[in-house]
Design a protein around this motif. Sequence first.
Motif, PDB file in Angstrom:
ATOM      1  N   GLY A  55       0.785  -1.229   0.000  1.00 44.72           N
ATOM      2  CA  GLY A  55       0.000   0.000   0.000  1.00 44.72           C
ATOM      3  C   GLY A  55       0.817   1.278   0.000  1.00 44.72           C
ATOM      4  O   GLY A  55       0.246   2.365   0.062  1.00 44.72           O
ATOM      5  N   GLN A  56       2.132   1.176  -0.106  1.00 44.35           N
ATOM      6  CA  GLN A  56       2.972   2.371  -0.157  1.00 44.35           C
ATOM      7  C   GLN A  56       2.834   3.020  -1.525  1.00 44.35           C
ATOM      8  O   GLN A  56       2.815   2.324  -2.540  1.00 44.35           O
ATOM      9  N   THR A  57       2.729   4.334  -1.528  1.00 45.11           N
ATOM     10  CA  THR A  57       2.510   5.048  -2.780  1.00 45.11           C
ATOM     11  C   THR A  57       3.594   6.099  -3.018  1.00 45.11           C
ATOM     12  O   THR A  57       4.211   6.608  -2.082  1.00 45.11           O
ATOM     13  N   ASN A  73     -10.059  -3.621  -1.794  1.00 49.98           N
ATOM     14  CA  ASN A  73      -9.603  -4.488  -0.706  1.00 49.98           C
ATOM     15  C   ASN A  73      -9.017  -5.795  -1.211  1.00 49.98           C
ATOM     16  O   ASN A  73      -8.085  -6.337  -0.631  1.00 49.98           O
ATOM     17  N   ALA A  74      -9.570  -6.309  -2.286  1.00 49.36           N
ATOM     18  CA  ALA A  74      -9.077  -7.562  -2.841  1.00 49.36           C
ATOM     19  C   ALA A  74      -7.825  -7.372  -3.674  1.00 49.36           C
ATOM     20  O   ALA A  74      -7.214  -8.345  -4.111  1.00 49.36           O
ATOM     21  N   LEU A  78      -6.829  -1.467  -9.495  1.00 48.00           N
ATOM     22  CA  LEU A  78      -6.063  -0.276  -9.146  1.00 48.00           C
ATOM     23  C   LEU A  78      -6.797   0.926  -9.723  1.00 48.00           C
ATOM     24  O   LEU A  78      -7.290   0.862 -10.853  1.00 48.00           O
ATOM     25  N   TYR A  79      -6.855   1.978  -8.947  1.00 48.49           N
ATOM     26  CA  TYR A  79      -7.549   3.181  -9.387  1.00 48.49           C
ATOM     27  C   TYR A  79      -6.576   4.367  -9.447  1.00 48.49           C
ATOM     28  O   TYR A  79      -5.570   4.402  -8.736  1.00 48.49           O
TER      29      TYR A  79
END
Length: 122
Positions: A55-57, A73-74, A78-79
């Motif tokens: 989850g690092q961006t 969540n799954a 990707l958005y």
Amino acid sequence: QVQLVESGGGSVQAGGSRKLSCTKSKPIPGRYCMAWFRQAPGKEREGVAFMNSDGQTNYADSVKGRFTVTADNAKTTLYLQMNSLKPEDTAMYYCAARGLGVRCWAGKYEYSGQGTQVTVSS
């Protein structure tokens, strides 16, 4: 082979918003990176947003504060939420993925989608 399918592109006026989606065909084992790249006519492909499986961006300076990358969540989709769009954001946007889940902003990506066009008019 992981297949990536982007959607959500279209035309928008400057200052508007657009949300892109990228669905991958199957899970990527272990730690991995996903990213959004873009390419405008006559320009090189540019990485704009990166996310690893933890989850690092990371973001390119050109979009920092305006674009946000998230995943469901799954972690199958990707958005890329794009706000305060500018004409210079006009490009084909590509989703990419790779099995190496570190330093997502650097290096090559194994898998890439066909792209979705975003056009921002002034």
